[in-house]
Write an enzyme that holds these catalytic residues in place. Structure first.
Site, mmCIF file in Angstrom:
data_model
loop_
_atom_site.group_PDB
_atom_site.id
_atom_site.type_symbol
_atom_site.label_atom_id
_atom_site.label_comp_id
_atom_site.label_asym_id
_atom_site.label_seq_id
_atom_site.Cartn_x
_atom_site.Cartn_y
_atom_site.Cartn_z
ATOM 1 N N LYS A 179 52.657 -11.418 -20.497
ATOM 2 C CA LYS A 179 53.854 -10.798 -20.165
ATOM 3 C C LYS A 179 53.029 -9.805 -18.729
ATOM 4 O O LYS A 179 52.362 -9.346 -18.729
ATOM 5 C CB LYS A 179 54.210 -9.772 -21.064
ATOM 6 N N LEU A 239 53.442 -6.653 -16.748
ATOM 7 C CA LEU A 239 53.898 -5.322 -16.885
ATOM 8 C C LEU A 239 54.075 -4.832 -15.583
ATOM 9 O O LEU A 239 53.259 -4.746 -14.705
ATOM 10 C CB LEU A 239 52.897 -4.460 -17.427
ATOM 11 N N HIS A 248 45.993 1.713 -15.032
ATOM 12 C CA HIS A 248 44.952 0.985 -15.541
ATOM 13 C C HIS A 248 44.073 2.009 -16.095
ATOM 14 O O HIS A 248 43.590 2.930 -15.319
ATOM 15 C CB HIS A 248 44.155 0.347 -14.346
ATOM 16 N N LYS A 299 39.100 -1.584 -7.488
ATOM 17 C CA LYS A 299 39.371 -0.082 -7.535
ATOM 18 C C LYS A 299 38.801 0.616 -6.505
ATOM 19 O O LYS A 299 37.739 0.116 -5.682
ATOM 20 C CB LYS A 299 38.621 0.272 -8.797
ATOM 21 N N GLU A 357 41.045 -6.744 -20.837
ATOM 22 C CA GLU A 357 39.585 -7.165 -20.906
ATOM 23 C C GLU A 357 38.648 -6.231 -21.208
ATOM 24 O O GLU A 357 38.661 -5.050 -21.412
ATOM 25 C CB GLU A 357 39.196 -8.006 -19.714
ATOM 26 N N ASN A 400 34.462 -5.266 -20.191
ATOM 27 C CA ASN A 400 33.457 -5.541 -19.259
ATOM 28 C C ASN A 400 32.018 -5.203 -19.904
ATOM 29 O O ASN A 400 31.949 -3.963 -20.495
ATOM 30 C CB ASN A 400 33.455 -4.622 -18.056
ATOM 31 N N ARG A 436 29.108 -4.221 -19.590
ATOM 32 C CA ARG A 436 27.904 -3.813 -18.743
ATOM 33 C C ARG A 436 28.157 -2.642 -18.284
ATOM 34 O O ARG A 436 29.254 -1.856 -18.418
ATOM 35 C CB ARG A 436 27.794 -4.857 -17.304
ATOM 36 N N ARG A 438 35.059 5.179 -3.750
ATOM 37 C CA ARG A 438 34.172 4.223 -3.311
ATOM 38 C C ARG A 438 34.470 4.242 -1.636
ATOM 39 O O ARG A 438 35.653 4.160 -1.296
ATOM 40 C CB ARG A 438 34.560 2.924 -3.891
HETATM 41 P P1 ADP Z 1 39.681 -9.122 -13.665
HETATM 42 O O1 ADP Z 1 38.747 -9.701 -14.513
HETATM 43 O O2 ADP Z 1 40.019 -10.133 -12.371
HETATM 44 O O3 ADP Z 1 39.285 -7.997 -13.059
HETATM 45 P P2 ADP Z 1 41.715 -8.026 -15.193
HETATM 46 O O4 ADP Z 1 42.422 -8.862 -16.494
HETATM 47 O O5 ADP Z 1 41.046 -7.071 -15.462
HETATM 48 O O6 ADP Z 1 40.910 -9.365 -14.249
HETATM 49 O O7 ADP Z 1 42.772 -7.459 -14.243
HETATM 50 C C1 ADP Z 1 42.759 -7.044 -13.180
HETATM 51 C C2 ADP Z 1 43.960 -6.255 -12.540
HETATM 52 O O8 ADP Z 1 44.875 -7.205 -12.554
HETATM 53 C C3 ADP Z 1 44.394 -5.166 -13.594
HETATM 54 O O9 ADP Z 1 43.714 -3.849 -13.213
HETATM 55 C C4 ADP Z 1 45.793 -5.283 -13.394
HETATM 56 O O10 ADP Z 1 46.027 -4.285 -11.838
HETATM 57 C C5 ADP Z 1 46.468 -6.521 -12.714
HETATM 58 N N1 ADP Z 1 46.833 -7.171 -14.236
HETATM 59 C C6 ADP Z 1 46.198 -7.801 -14.975
HETATM 60 N N2 ADP Z 1 46.897 -8.425 -16.208
HETATM 61 C C7 ADP Z 1 48.108 -7.751 -15.813
HETATM 62 C C8 ADP Z 1 49.553 -7.876 -16.534
HETATM 63 N N3 ADP Z 1 49.520 -8.643 -17.734
HETATM 64 N N4 ADP Z 1 50.466 -7.253 -16.001
HETATM 65 C C9 ADP Z 1 50.436 -6.611 -14.915
HETATM 66 N N5 ADP Z 1 49.132 -6.493 -14.134
HETATM 67 C C10 ADP Z 1 47.974 -7.197 -14.701
#
Ligand code: ADP
Length: 451
Positions: free
Chosen positions: A201, A203, A208, A237, A287, A289, A291, A337
Site C-alpha cells: 500500500k 502511504l 519516516h 535523507k 526495512e 539497515n 549497519r 548533511r
Molecule cells: P530504500 O532501501 O531504497 O531506501 P525503503 O523501503 O527504505 O527503500 O524506502 C525509502 C523511502 O521510500 C521511504 O523513506 C519512503 O519515503 C518511501 N516509501 C517506501 N515505501 C513506501 C510506502 N509503502 N508508502 C509510501 N512511501 C514509501
C-alpha cells in the site's frame, strides 16, 4: 579483544571510526584508492594501504584487496562503515572465514534483512506492524492487479533487493499498474541484478521514523530512541532530528520496546536501524539497515552513548554496558548533511575547496574530512560534511543550528548549506510539521519562484 581495526571506508565515516578506535587504544589501518592518497582518513590512521584505482568497484568494493590489506597489516577486525560493503553478507562471511572479526551483525542477519521480503516476514512474525501488501514476491502483472484489488490503490511496487530509493514505482489505478510494474522490474534488474519485486500500500503522507537498536552477542538488546528522517529528496535523507516532533515519550517507549523485543526474538546482534513509516498514529515497518547509519550522531547526542565504541566492544565479545533503564534521553539534536551539490539543481560539484572554516562552540559537532586546499574527487558520494547540533530544547537546538550555519565557510565548491538555512527558517519546520514529501514540494516552489 580487538587490537587493530581495518577501516574499509573513506571520508567522514572513516574518520569517525578512527576516532573511536584511537580513544579505545586500538590501532587503525586505513585503506584508500589512488584518488584518496591525500585524504584525511589516510593521514590520521596508524597505517594506510592503497587498494586500487579511483573507481569504487576496483578499490572500496574490492573484497579481495581489502581482505589482503587486513592480513598483511595484521588487523584483527574490519569495520565497514556505511555504504560500500557494509551490507554485503558475502563479504562479512569472507571476513569471518579469514579469521577476522566483522564489526557488524552476523552474516545470516544481514542476509535475512537485506532481502525486503524476508525482512518484512521476519518483522511481522516478531510482532512488528508492517505495511499491508503482497505476501512475498509478485511475479506477473495479473498477480500485481490482484494484490492492488485487495489492498486498494495507490500501491507501490518495490524491488526486493532495493536500496537507495531505486526500483520503486507508484501505481494509482489498474491502467497505471502495467507500466509501474514493468518499470520497477527493469530498474531493479539494472540496479540490483535481481528483478524480483513486491507490492505494498502506498502511504500518502507519512513521516519516516526509525528506531536505533544496540545488541550484544548474548541476546541483550536496548533501543536508543528514534530519529525523524522525513526530510528527503529522491528518497535521500537531508536533515534528521531526534526526538521526532511527532512522538511523545509514551509513544517512543512503546515503539522502542516493541522493536527491542522483536530484535531479541530474531536474535539480532550489533547495531541496527528499524525503519518505519508513521501515519495517523500508526507505525508500519518498511526495512531494517544492518549497519551504522549516516545519521547516528544525533542519537549519540541525546543518549551520550558512543555507538561506534559500542559496536567495537560487542563485536569483540563484550556484554552490553547498559540495560534499558540505564538509557536516558536528554535534549534535542539535529543533523544537516552538507553535499557538494548545486543547492538548486542538485548536480554534484566536486572540485577544490578554496576556503574551509567549520563552526565550533558549545554542542556543535562537525564530522568531515575536508580542509582548505583539498580537492573533492568526482568518484564518490557528494556528502562532504555533517553538521550535528545539540540543544536542551528543540528551540535551543534550532537557534544553535542557525548560528553554526552562519559561521560555516565553504568556498570553491557549491554546496547545500544555503538550502538548510532556508529549510530551518520555514514555519513548517519550526513547528515540526512535515512529511516525507515536504522537502520536494518546498524545493519545487522555491525553484519556481526563482525562475
Ligand atoms: P530504500 O532501501 O531504497 O531506501 P525503503 O523501503 O527504505 O527503500 O524506502 C525509502 C523511502 O521510500 C521511504 O523513506 C519512503 O519515503 C518511501 N516509501 C517506501 N515505501 C513506501 C510506502 N509503502 N508508502 C509510501 N512511501 C514509501
Amino acid at each position: 579483544m580487538i587490537e587493530k581495526v581495518l577501516i574499509a571506508n573513506r571520508g567522514e565515516i572513516a574518520l569517525r571510526i578512527y576516532r573511536a578506535c584511537r580513544e579505545m587504544g586500538i590501532k587503525t589501518v586505513a585503506v584508500h584508492s589512488t584518488a584518496d592518497a591525500d585524504a584525511m582518513h589516510v593521514r590520521m590512521a596508524d597505517e594506510a594501504v592503497c587498494i586500487g584505482p579511483a573507481p569504487a568497484k576496483e578499490s572500496y568494493l574490492n573484497k579481495a584487496a581489502i581482505i589482503m590489506a587486513a592480513l598483511v597489516s595484521g588487523a584483527d577486525a574490519i569495520h565497514p562503515g556505511y555504504g560500500f560493503l557494509s551490507e554485503n553478507a558475502d563479504f562479512a562471511q569472507m571476513v569471518e572465514d579469514h579469521g577476522l572479526v566483522w564489526i557488524g551483525p552476523k552474516p545470516e542477519m544481514m542476509r535475512l534483512m537485506g532481502d525486503k521480503i524476508t525482512a518484512k516476514r521476519a518483522a511481522k512474525e516478531a510482532g512488528l506492524p508492517v505495511v499491508p501488501g503482497s505476501d512475498g514476491s509478485v511475479d506477473t502483472v495479473e498477480e500485481a492487479l490482484a494484490v492492488a484489488k485487495k489492498t486498494g490503490y495507490p500501491v507501490i511496487v518495490k524491488a526486493t533487493a532495493g536500496g537507495g530509493g531505486k526500483g520503486m514505482k507508484i501505481a494509482r489505478s489498474d491502467e497505471e499498474m502495467a507500466e509501474a510494474y514493468r518499470l520497477a522490474r527493469a530498474e531493479a534488474k539494472a540496479s540490483f541484478a535481481s528483478d524480483e519485486v513486491f507490492i505494498e500500500k502506498y502511504l500518502e503522507n507519512p513521516r519516516h521514523i526509525e528506531v536505533q537498536v544496540l545488541a550484544d552477542n548474548y541476546n541483550n538488546v536496548v533501543y536508543l530512541g528514534e530519529r525523524d528522517c522525513s526530510l528527503q529528496r529522491n528518497n535521500q535523507k537531508l536533515l534528521e532530528e531526534t526526538p521526532s516532533p511527532a512522538l511523545n515519550a509514551e509513544q517512543r517507549k512503546k515503539i522502542g520496546t516493541l522493536v527491542a523485543e522483536a530484535m531479541k526474538k530474531i536474535g539480532y546482534n550489533n547495531v541496527g536501524t528499524v525503519e518505519f513509516l508513521y501515519e495517523n498514529g500508526e507505525f508500519y515497518f518498511i526495512e531494517m539497515n544492518t549497519r551504522l547509519q549516516v545519521e547516528h550522531p544525533i542519537t549519540e547526542m541525546v543518549t551520550g552513548i558512543d555507538l561506534v565504541r559500542e559496536q567495537i566492544r560487542v563485536a569483540g565479545g563484550a556484554h552490553l554496558n547498559y540495560v534499558q533503564d540505564d538509557v536516558h534521553f536528554e535534549g534535542h539534536a539535529m543533523e544537516c548533511r552538507i553535499n557538494a551539490e548545486d543547492p538548486f539543481t542538485f548536480v554534484p560539484c566536486p572540485g577544490k575547496i578554496e576556503q574551509w572554516h567549520a563552526p565550533g562552540g558549545l554542542w556543535t559537532r562537525v564530522d568531515s574530512g575536508m580542509y582548505t586546499g583539498y580537492t573533492v574527487p568526482p568518484y564518490y558520494d557528494s556528502m562532504i560534511a555533517k553538521l550535528i547540533i545539540f540543544g536542551k530544547s528543540r528551540n535551543g537546538c534550532l537557534m544553535r543550528l542557525h548560528r553554526a550555519i552562519d559561521e560555516f565557510v565553504i568556498e570553491g565548491v557549491k554546496n547545500t548549506l544555503p538550502l538548510h538555512n532556508e529549510v530551518i527558517s520555514t514555519t513548517d519546520f519550526i513547528e515540526g510539521r512535515y512529511s516525507i514529501h515536504w522537502l520536494e514540494h518546498f524545493i519545487q516552489n522555491r525553484n519556481k519562484q526563482n525562475g
